[in-house]
Design an enzyme around this catalytic site. Structure first.
Site, PDB file in Angstrom:
ATOM      1  N   HIS A 103     -27.428  15.654  28.909  1.00 31.99           N
ATOM      2  CA  HIS A 103     -27.792  14.641  29.932  1.00 31.99           C
ATOM      3  C   HIS A 103     -29.079  13.839  29.629  1.00 31.99           C
ATOM      4  O   HIS A 103     -29.702  13.096  30.408  1.00 31.99           O
ATOM      5  CB  HIS A 103     -28.164  15.648  31.103  1.00 31.99           C
ATOM      6  CG  HIS A 103     -26.814  16.185  31.833  1.00 31.99           C
ATOM      7  ND1 HIS A 103     -26.068  15.696  32.664  1.00 31.99           N
ATOM      8  CD2 HIS A 103     -26.367  17.667  31.499  1.00 31.99           C
ATOM      9  CE1 HIS A 103     -25.162  16.645  33.051  1.00 31.99           C
ATOM     10  NE2 HIS A 103     -25.211  17.587  32.085  1.00 31.99           N
ATOM     11  N   GLU A 163     -26.446  27.585  30.912  1.00 30.18           N
ATOM     12  CA  GLU A 163     -27.550  28.084  30.209  1.00 30.18           C
ATOM     13  C   GLU A 163     -27.392  28.611  28.809  1.00 30.18           C
ATOM     14  O   GLU A 163     -26.257  28.991  28.583  1.00 30.18           O
ATOM     15  CB  GLU A 163     -27.764  29.560  31.075  1.00 30.18           C
ATOM     16  CG  GLU A 163     -29.301  29.809  31.263  1.00 30.18           C
ATOM     17  CD  GLU A 163     -29.444  31.081  31.998  1.00 30.18           C
ATOM     18  OE1 GLU A 163     -30.564  31.891  31.473  1.00 30.18           O
ATOM     19  OE2 GLU A 163     -28.637  31.584  33.041  1.00 30.18           O
ATOM     20  N   ASP A 182     -27.278  21.667  19.230  1.00 36.19           N
ATOM     21  CA  ASP A 182     -28.674  22.323  19.467  1.00 36.19           C
ATOM     22  C   ASP A 182     -29.538  22.186  18.248  1.00 36.19           C
ATOM     23  O   ASP A 182     -28.955  22.156  17.075  1.00 36.19           O
ATOM     24  CB  ASP A 182     -28.174  23.974  19.550  1.00 36.19           C
ATOM     25  CG  ASP A 182     -29.272  24.641  20.297  1.00 36.19           C
ATOM     26  OD1 ASP A 182     -29.897  23.970  21.401  1.00 36.19           O
ATOM     27  OD2 ASP A 182     -29.580  25.683  19.955  1.00 36.19           O
ATOM     28  N   SER A 183     -30.619  22.313  18.380  1.00 34.33           N
ATOM     29  CA  SER A 183     -31.449  21.773  17.305  1.00 34.33           C
ATOM     30  C   SER A 183     -32.998  22.474  17.704  1.00 34.33           C
ATOM     31  O   SER A 183     -33.199  23.009  18.696  1.00 34.33           O
ATOM     32  CB  SER A 183     -31.879  20.595  17.151  1.00 34.33           C
ATOM     33  OG  SER A 183     -32.080  19.808  18.346  1.00 34.33           O
ATOM     34  N   TYR A 238     -41.921  18.427  17.648  1.00 31.67           N
ATOM     35  CA  TYR A 238     -42.782  18.700  16.783  1.00 31.67           C
ATOM     36  C   TYR A 238     -42.974  17.763  15.466  1.00 31.67           C
ATOM     37  O   TYR A 238     -43.600  18.030  14.395  1.00 31.67           O
ATOM     38  CB  TYR A 238     -42.151  19.913  16.147  1.00 31.67           C
ATOM     39  CG  TYR A 238     -42.066  21.106  17.212  1.00 31.67           C
ATOM     40  CD1 TYR A 238     -43.182  21.905  17.268  1.00 31.67           C
ATOM     41  CD2 TYR A 238     -41.016  21.201  17.913  1.00 31.67           C
ATOM     42  CE1 TYR A 238     -43.115  23.011  18.306  1.00 31.67           C
ATOM     43  CE2 TYR A 238     -40.821  22.165  18.857  1.00 31.67           C
ATOM     44  CZ  TYR A 238     -41.806  23.123  19.032  1.00 31.67           C
ATOM     45  OH  TYR A 238     -41.759  24.192  19.825  1.00 31.67           O
ATOM     46  N   HIS A 247     -32.364  16.250   9.897  1.00 32.46           N
ATOM     47  CA  HIS A 247     -31.438  17.432  10.179  1.00 32.46           C
ATOM     48  C   HIS A 247     -30.051  16.873  10.992  1.00 32.46           C
ATOM     49  O   HIS A 247     -28.948  17.249  10.589  1.00 32.46           O
ATOM     50  CB  HIS A 247     -32.069  18.538  10.940  1.00 32.46           C
ATOM     51  CG  HIS A 247     -32.907  18.125  12.052  1.00 32.46           C
ATOM     52  ND1 HIS A 247     -33.819  17.109  12.035  1.00 32.46           N
ATOM     53  CD2 HIS A 247     -33.000  18.779  13.429  1.00 32.46           C
ATOM     54  CE1 HIS A 247     -34.341  16.896  13.012  1.00 32.46           C
ATOM     55  NE2 HIS A 247     -33.919  17.863  13.968  1.00 32.46           N
TER      56      HIS A 247
HETATM   57  P1  IMP Z   1     -32.405  20.677  21.908  1.00 34.08           P
HETATM   58  O1  IMP Z   1     -31.723  20.646  20.848  1.00 34.08           O
HETATM   59  O2  IMP Z   1     -32.126  19.442  23.051  1.00 34.08           O
HETATM   60  O3  IMP Z   1     -32.210  22.094  22.724  1.00 34.08           O
HETATM   61  O4  IMP Z   1     -34.050  20.578  21.779  1.00 34.08           O
HETATM   62  C1  IMP Z   1     -34.478  21.361  20.597  1.00 34.08           C
HETATM   63  C2  IMP Z   1     -36.059  21.043  20.508  1.00 34.08           C
HETATM   64  O5  IMP Z   1     -36.049  21.130  19.315  1.00 34.08           O
HETATM   65  C3  IMP Z   1     -36.472  19.642  21.299  1.00 34.08           C
HETATM   66  O6  IMP Z   1     -36.915  19.740  22.308  1.00 34.08           O
HETATM   67  C4  IMP Z   1     -37.531  19.375  20.038  1.00 34.08           C
HETATM   68  O7  IMP Z   1     -38.872  20.339  20.406  1.00 34.08           O
HETATM   69  C5  IMP Z   1     -36.942  20.204  18.704  1.00 34.08           C
HETATM   70  N1  IMP Z   1     -36.537  19.171  18.000  1.00 34.08           N
HETATM   71  C6  IMP Z   1     -35.176  18.996  17.619  1.00 34.08           C
HETATM   72  N2  IMP Z   1     -35.104  17.934  16.924  1.00 34.08           N
HETATM   73  C7  IMP Z   1     -36.337  17.640  16.737  1.00 34.08           C
HETATM   74  C8  IMP Z   1     -36.869  16.275  15.734  1.00 34.08           C
HETATM   75  O8  IMP Z   1     -36.151  15.752  15.005  1.00 34.08           O
HETATM   76  N3  IMP Z   1     -38.198  16.232  15.912  1.00 34.08           N
HETATM   77  C9  IMP Z   1     -39.132  16.831  16.723  1.00 34.08           C
HETATM   78  N4  IMP Z   1     -38.669  18.154  17.334  1.00 34.08           N
HETATM   79  C10 IMP Z   1     -37.320  18.274  17.276  1.00 34.08           C
END
Ligand code: IMP
Length: 221
Positions: free
Chosen positions: A16, A47, A80-81, A163, A189
């Site tokens: 979203h 979740e 997911d990251s 970060y 990544h």
């Molecule tokens: P999600 O994948 O949307 O759950 O978010 C994962 C969290 O990992 C993000 O809110 C960031 O805090 C962090 N993150 C993921 N990719 C990056 C990036 O490329 N730079 C900085 N933080 C990242």
């Protein structure tokens, strides 16, 4: 058997986050894949109860594909990251977003990483991204990308997010927060994970023999 993404098919991005959907749409534009976001098709946000990036990405893609299967043959892409710090046993990892609290304060999240590292000499870390593709019949294919580097303090640069200001990728002296976004998008990544997905599911020639993550060597599979 590995599956390819047929051009002309619709790909629903299980996110979203408008910025993320735009970035993914731009990456897929050359392949004539129509991209639509989760909000438009009414996908809920499940979740994230998994214990790994793969588990969480797959949980999101499967939930979306399962919900859409009744009404369409849309394919769902979830991701997911996060940041994995070596000396913190991979933390914050899948909790990267949660370390910033409900107010999404990444200054606070970075300070927490720094506090936990204290004077630890090992400052190695990597960003991890997992992309998960799910088809309506239950087929799932995952692609993982990482970029290695080290953490610096204090944070530097305001061009990125999360970060980025404390992460210096290997081979560079500037942080992701200081880097030209185009350059970050080339080496990140997410770029690595996308490269694997494109080589596996979309590229029409097998010009990337280094991609040994393929489960099936035949490009027409
Ligand atoms: P999600 O994948 O949307 O759950 O978010 C994962 C969290 O990992 C993000 O809110 C960031 O805090 C962090 N993150 C993921 N990719 C990056 C990036 O490329 N730079 C900085 N933080 C990242």
């Amino acid at each position: 058997m590995r599956r390819r993404l047929d051009t002309g098919k619709r790909l629903v991005i299980a996110s979203h986050n408008a910025g993320k959907v735009r970035e993914i749409a731009a990456l897929l534009a050359p392949y004539r894949i129509a991209v639509i976001d989760a909000t438009t098709v009414g996908l809920p946000e499940p979740e994230e109860t998994g214990d790994s990036f793969v588990a969480n990405a797959e949980l999101k893609s499967r939930a979306g594909a399962g919900q859409l299967a009744a009404e369409s043959d849309d394919i769902v892409l979830a991701d997911d990251s996060g940041l994995a710090v070596t000396a913190l046993d991979g933390a914050p990892g899948i909790y990267s977003a949660r370390w910033a609290g409900p107010e999404r304060d990444f200054g606070k999240a970075m300070a927490l990483v720094q506090e936990k590292l204290a004077d630890t000499a090992d400052r190695r870390a990597c960003f991890v991204s997992v992309l998960s593709l799910a088809w309506p019949d239950g087929q799932v294919q995952n692609y993982e990308g990482t970029v290695a580097g080290y953490l610096t303090w204090p944070p530097r640069g305001d061009r990125g997010f999360g970060y980025d200001p404390m992460f210096v990728p290997d081979g560079y002296e500037i942080t992701f927060g200081e880097m030209d976004p185009d350059e970050k998008h080339r080496i990140s990544h997410r770029a690595v994970a996308f490269g694997k997905m494109i080589a596996d599911c979309l590229a029409t020639n097998d010009d990337d023999p280094s991609d040994d993550d393929r489960g099936d060597d035949s490009p027409g599979a």
